[in-house]
Design a protein around this motif. Structure first.
Motif, PDB file in Angstrom:
ATOM      1  N   ILE A   4       0.854  -1.175   0.000  1.00 46.51           N
ATOM      2  CA  ILE A   4       0.000   0.000   0.000  1.00 46.51           C
ATOM      3  C   ILE A   4       0.896   1.232   0.000  1.00 46.51           C
ATOM      4  O   ILE A   4       1.759   1.384   0.872  1.00 46.51           O
ATOM      5  CB  ILE A   4      -0.933   0.015   1.225  1.00 46.51           C
ATOM      6  CG1 ILE A   4      -1.857  -1.201   1.169  1.00 46.51           C
ATOM      7  CG2 ILE A   4      -1.712   1.319   1.290  1.00 46.51           C
ATOM      8  CD1 ILE A   4      -2.689  -1.406   2.405  1.00 46.51           C
ATOM      9  N   ILE A   5       0.700   2.060  -1.005  1.00 44.07           N
ATOM     10  CA  ILE A   5       1.462   3.307  -1.108  1.00 44.07           C
ATOM     11  C   ILE A   5       0.545   4.422  -0.617  1.00 44.07           C
ATOM     12  O   ILE A   5      -0.489   4.692  -1.224  1.00 44.07           O
ATOM     13  CB  ILE A   5       1.906   3.567  -2.558  1.00 44.07           C
ATOM     14  CG1 ILE A   5       2.784   2.404  -3.053  1.00 44.07           C
ATOM     15  CG2 ILE A   5       2.663   4.894  -2.652  1.00 44.07           C
ATOM     16  CD1 ILE A   5       3.055   2.430  -4.537  1.00 44.07           C
ATOM     17  N   SER A   6       0.934   5.038   0.469  1.00 39.87           N
ATOM     18  CA  SER A   6       0.070   6.069   1.054  1.00 39.87           C
ATOM     19  C   SER A   6       0.087   7.335   0.207  1.00 39.87           C
ATOM     20  O   SER A   6       1.035   7.606  -0.537  1.00 39.87           O
ATOM     21  CB  SER A   6       0.530   6.392   2.482  1.00 39.87           C
ATOM     22  OG  SER A   6       1.768   7.080   2.443  1.00 39.87           O
ATOM     23  N   THR A  13       6.933  12.439  -2.694  1.00 36.94           N
ATOM     24  CA  THR A  13       7.766  12.200  -3.880  1.00 36.94           C
ATOM     25  C   THR A  13       7.298  12.994  -5.095  1.00 36.94           C
ATOM     26  O   THR A  13       8.001  13.058  -6.088  1.00 36.94           O
ATOM     27  CB  THR A  13       7.760  10.701  -4.255  1.00 36.94           C
ATOM     28  OG1 THR A  13       6.419  10.290  -4.546  1.00 36.94           O
ATOM     29  CG2 THR A  13       8.366   9.858  -3.155  1.00 36.94           C
ATOM     30  N   GLN A  14       6.105  13.571  -4.999  1.00 38.75           N
ATOM     31  CA  GLN A  14       5.489  14.305  -6.101  1.00 38.75           C
ATOM     32  C   GLN A  14       5.389  13.422  -7.347  1.00 38.75           C
ATOM     33  O   GLN A  14       5.702  13.841  -8.455  1.00 38.75           O
ATOM     34  CB  GLN A  14       6.248  15.603  -6.394  1.00 38.75           C
ATOM     35  CG  GLN A  14       6.212  16.573  -5.237  1.00 38.75           C
ATOM     36  CD  GLN A  14       6.895  17.879  -5.536  1.00 38.75           C
ATOM     37  OE1 GLN A  14       7.539  18.062  -6.551  1.00 38.75           O
ATOM     38  NE2 GLN A  14       6.758  18.814  -4.610  1.00 38.75           N
ATOM     39  N   GLU A  19       3.834   6.393 -11.805  1.00 38.53           N
ATOM     40  CA  GLU A  19       5.237   6.801 -11.896  1.00 38.53           C
ATOM     41  C   GLU A  19       6.094   6.069 -10.861  1.00 38.53           C
ATOM     42  O   GLU A  19       7.205   5.631 -11.168  1.00 38.53           O
ATOM     43  CB  GLU A  19       5.369   8.313 -11.682  1.00 38.53           C
ATOM     44  CG  GLU A  19       4.817   9.144 -12.815  1.00 38.53           C
ATOM     45  CD  GLU A  19       4.751  10.622 -12.476  1.00 38.53           C
ATOM     46  OE1 GLU A  19       4.977  11.428 -13.389  1.00 38.53           O
ATOM     47  OE2 GLU A  19       4.444  10.973 -11.301  1.00 38.53           O
ATOM     48  N   LEU A  20       5.573   5.936  -9.644  1.00 45.62           N
ATOM     49  CA  LEU A  20       6.314   5.247  -8.595  1.00 45.62           C
ATOM     50  C   LEU A  20       6.513   3.771  -8.937  1.00 45.62           C
ATOM     51  O   LEU A  20       7.610   3.224  -8.782  1.00 45.62           O
ATOM     52  CB  LEU A  20       5.623   5.410  -7.246  1.00 45.62           C
ATOM     53  CG  LEU A  20       6.387   4.915  -6.021  1.00 45.62           C
ATOM     54  CD1 LEU A  20       7.765   5.559  -5.920  1.00 45.62           C
ATOM     55  CD2 LEU A  20       5.596   5.195  -4.761  1.00 45.62           C
TER      56      LEU A  20
END
Length: 81
Positions: A4-6, A13-14, A19-20
């Motif tokens: 899970i990416i909060s 990271t903008q 993109e991440l």
């Protein structure tokens, strides 16, 4: 396993989620932890798109017999005969 990416991480990271994921895929490909197929799937791209991304960043492909076998299995699983 799920990651899970909060929203906080994305804001810090903008970067967008896509993109991440792409950056993680590129990093793991460069470290030879992901094959080309694995990295492109993780980045939610087809292999040609991912190869173009790597080329735009001047990242060389590493492609061995095991990766060829994996690609053949993937093609067979998707009825690409």
């Amino acid at each position: 396993m799920s990651i899970i990416i909060s929203d906080e991480v994305l804001q810090t990271t903008q970067m967008s989620e896509a993109e991440l994921l792409t950056e993680i895929a590129v990093l793991l490909f460069q470290k030879e932890k992901f094959t080309l197929g694995q990295a492109s799937r993780f980045a939610k791209m087809n292999q040609l798109q991912f190869q173009r991304l790597l080329a735009s960043r001047q990242i060389p492909l590493h492609y061995d017999i095991n990766e060829l076998r994996e690609d053949i299995k993937s093609l067979e699983a998707n009825n690409w005969r």
